[in-house]
Scaffold this motif. Sequence first.
Motif, short mmCIF file in Angstrom:
data_model
loop_
_atom_site.label_atom_id
_atom_site.label_comp_id
_atom_site.label_asym_id
_atom_site.label_seq_id
_atom_site.Cartn_x
_atom_site.Cartn_y
_atom_site.Cartn_z
N LEU A 71 0.83 -1.21 0.00
CA LEU A 71 0.00 0.00 0.00
C LEU A 71 0.86 1.25 0.00
N SER A 72 1.89 1.24 0.83
CA SER A 72 2.78 2.40 0.92
C SER A 72 3.44 2.68 -0.42
N ALA A 73 3.92 1.64 -1.06
CA ALA A 73 4.58 1.82 -2.36
C ALA A 73 3.60 2.30 -3.42
N ARG A 74 2.39 1.73 -3.41
CA ARG A 74 1.39 2.09 -4.42
C ARG A 74 0.88 3.53 -4.25
N LEU A 75 0.77 3.96 -3.00
CA LEU A 75 0.21 5.30 -2.75
C LEU A 75 1.23 6.42 -2.91
N GLN A 76 2.49 6.07 -3.04
CA GLN A 76 3.51 7.11 -3.20
C GLN A 76 3.31 7.92 -4.48
N LYS A 77 2.67 7.34 -5.47
CA LYS A 77 2.48 8.06 -6.73
C LYS A 77 1.44 9.18 -6.61
N TYR A 78 0.73 9.17 -5.45
CA TYR A 78 -0.28 10.22 -5.26
C TYR A 78 0.24 11.36 -4.37
N THR A 79 1.52 11.37 -4.07
CA THR A 79 2.06 12.38 -3.13
C THR A 79 1.91 13.81 -3.64
N CYS A 80 1.73 13.98 -4.95
CA CYS A 80 1.53 15.33 -5.48
C CYS A 80 0.13 15.85 -5.18
N ASN A 81 -0.80 14.93 -4.96
CA ASN A 81 -2.20 15.31 -4.76
C ASN A 81 -2.64 15.24 -3.30
N ILE A 82 -2.02 14.39 -2.51
CA ILE A 82 -2.38 14.24 -1.10
C ILE A 82 -1.10 14.21 -0.26
N ASN A 83 -1.24 14.66 0.99
CA ASN A 83 -0.05 14.71 1.83
C ASN A 83 0.18 13.37 2.53
N SER A 84 1.29 13.25 3.20
CA SER A 84 1.68 11.99 3.84
C SER A 84 0.72 11.59 4.95
N GLU A 85 0.11 12.56 5.62
CA GLU A 85 -0.83 12.24 6.70
C GLU A 85 -2.05 11.52 6.15
N VAL A 86 -2.56 11.97 5.02
CA VAL A 86 -3.71 11.30 4.39
C VAL A 86 -3.33 9.89 3.97
N ILE A 87 -2.14 9.75 3.41
CA ILE A 87 -1.67 8.42 3.00
C ILE A 87 -1.62 7.48 4.21
N ASP A 88 -1.10 8.00 5.33
CA ASP A 88 -1.04 7.18 6.55
C ASP A 88 -2.43 6.73 6.99
N HIS A 89 -3.42 7.65 6.89
CA HIS A 89 -4.79 7.30 7.26
C HIS A 89 -5.37 6.24 6.32
N LEU A 90 -5.07 6.36 5.04
CA LEU A 90 -5.56 5.37 4.07
C LEU A 90 -4.97 3.99 4.35
N ILE A 91 -3.69 3.96 4.66
CA ILE A 91 -3.04 2.68 4.97
C ILE A 91 -3.61 2.10 6.26
N SER A 92 -3.77 2.96 7.27
CA SER A 92 -4.31 2.50 8.55
C SER A 92 -5.72 1.95 8.38
N GLY A 93 -6.56 2.65 7.63
CA GLY A 93 -7.93 2.19 7.40
C GLY A 93 -7.97 0.87 6.64
N SER A 94 -7.08 0.74 5.66
CA SER A 94 -7.02 -0.50 4.88
C SER A 94 -6.60 -1.68 5.75
N LEU A 95 -5.63 -1.46 6.63
CA LEU A 95 -5.17 -2.52 7.52
C LEU A 95 -6.24 -2.90 8.54
N GLN A 96 -7.02 -1.91 8.98
CA GLN A 96 -8.13 -2.20 9.90
C GLN A 96 -9.18 -3.07 9.23
N GLU A 97 -9.47 -2.77 7.96
CA GLU A 97 -10.44 -3.58 7.22
C GLU A 97 -9.90 -5.00 7.00
N PHE A 98 -8.61 -5.09 6.71
CA PHE A 98 -7.98 -6.41 6.57
C PHE A 98 -8.13 -7.22 7.86
#
Length: 247
Positions: A71-98
């Motif tokens: 997830l971290s590697a895949r979401l790095q391509k969106y760093t121009c559109n979203i900041n690292s805090e949002v990415i962390d939340h997306l990863i955290s939410g995905s892991l919670q669903e897992f």
Amino acid sequence: MCRDIAPLCIAAVEKIPSKEFLREARKIAEDNLRGHGDAAIETIISNWNDFTYTSCLTKENDIGRELMTQLSARLQKYTCNINSEVIDHLISGSLQEFERRASQKRKSRAGDDLQQSVEVIMNHLGVNLDPIPQHLTGILEADHIIKDNRYMCIVSCKRTGRERVKQVSVELQELQRHRIRKIIWFFTDFDQSESRIQDLGVRGSIFYLPDSSHDYKSFSKNQKTSPYIFPISQIRSSLPKLLRGEI
């Protein structure tokens, strides 16, 4: 973004083992019974559950770490559109669903573990288990059935007794009408109170518990519950008596 996240999460959940460790646990249990005979019966259910739970949890942790890296590697391509805090939340939410979906598979697997461990014990004892539909009547359910001439015993396997609360309302007359001697209960975790053991017991239920467990030692000494509590180490001698209606 969802097109990147969702497939990774789905693939991770699909990697969670459902049958692999169950097959291993079955082989370990069968080998143990062959090597130690009836002395191994008392710990078959608990050892089986401990083995599959620990093995599967370890595997789930490995899959979770791999998912986080992907997830971290895949979401790095969106760093121009979203900041690292949002990415962390997306990863955290995905892991919670897992973890939520992994927990669901864990519960389902635990039910299969108990049912198969009881089946292995019965096979060791030379007891034939009939394949049966899930519902015998509108209320009565069974995981296994043991027949003796025209009569039968229902075998009910549950992680906890609260999963099958409707059976408490079945009266003895209902069992007799269907030629059912007893409802024989096996648990992964025994969660019954004194009053519930009595309620189920007077309606034809009995409970097999490990001899060394706190619950067996406590309830087998209690006059109100002792008629319905049986040591699992003695199942070879007590089960035939239950089937014949001698107990």
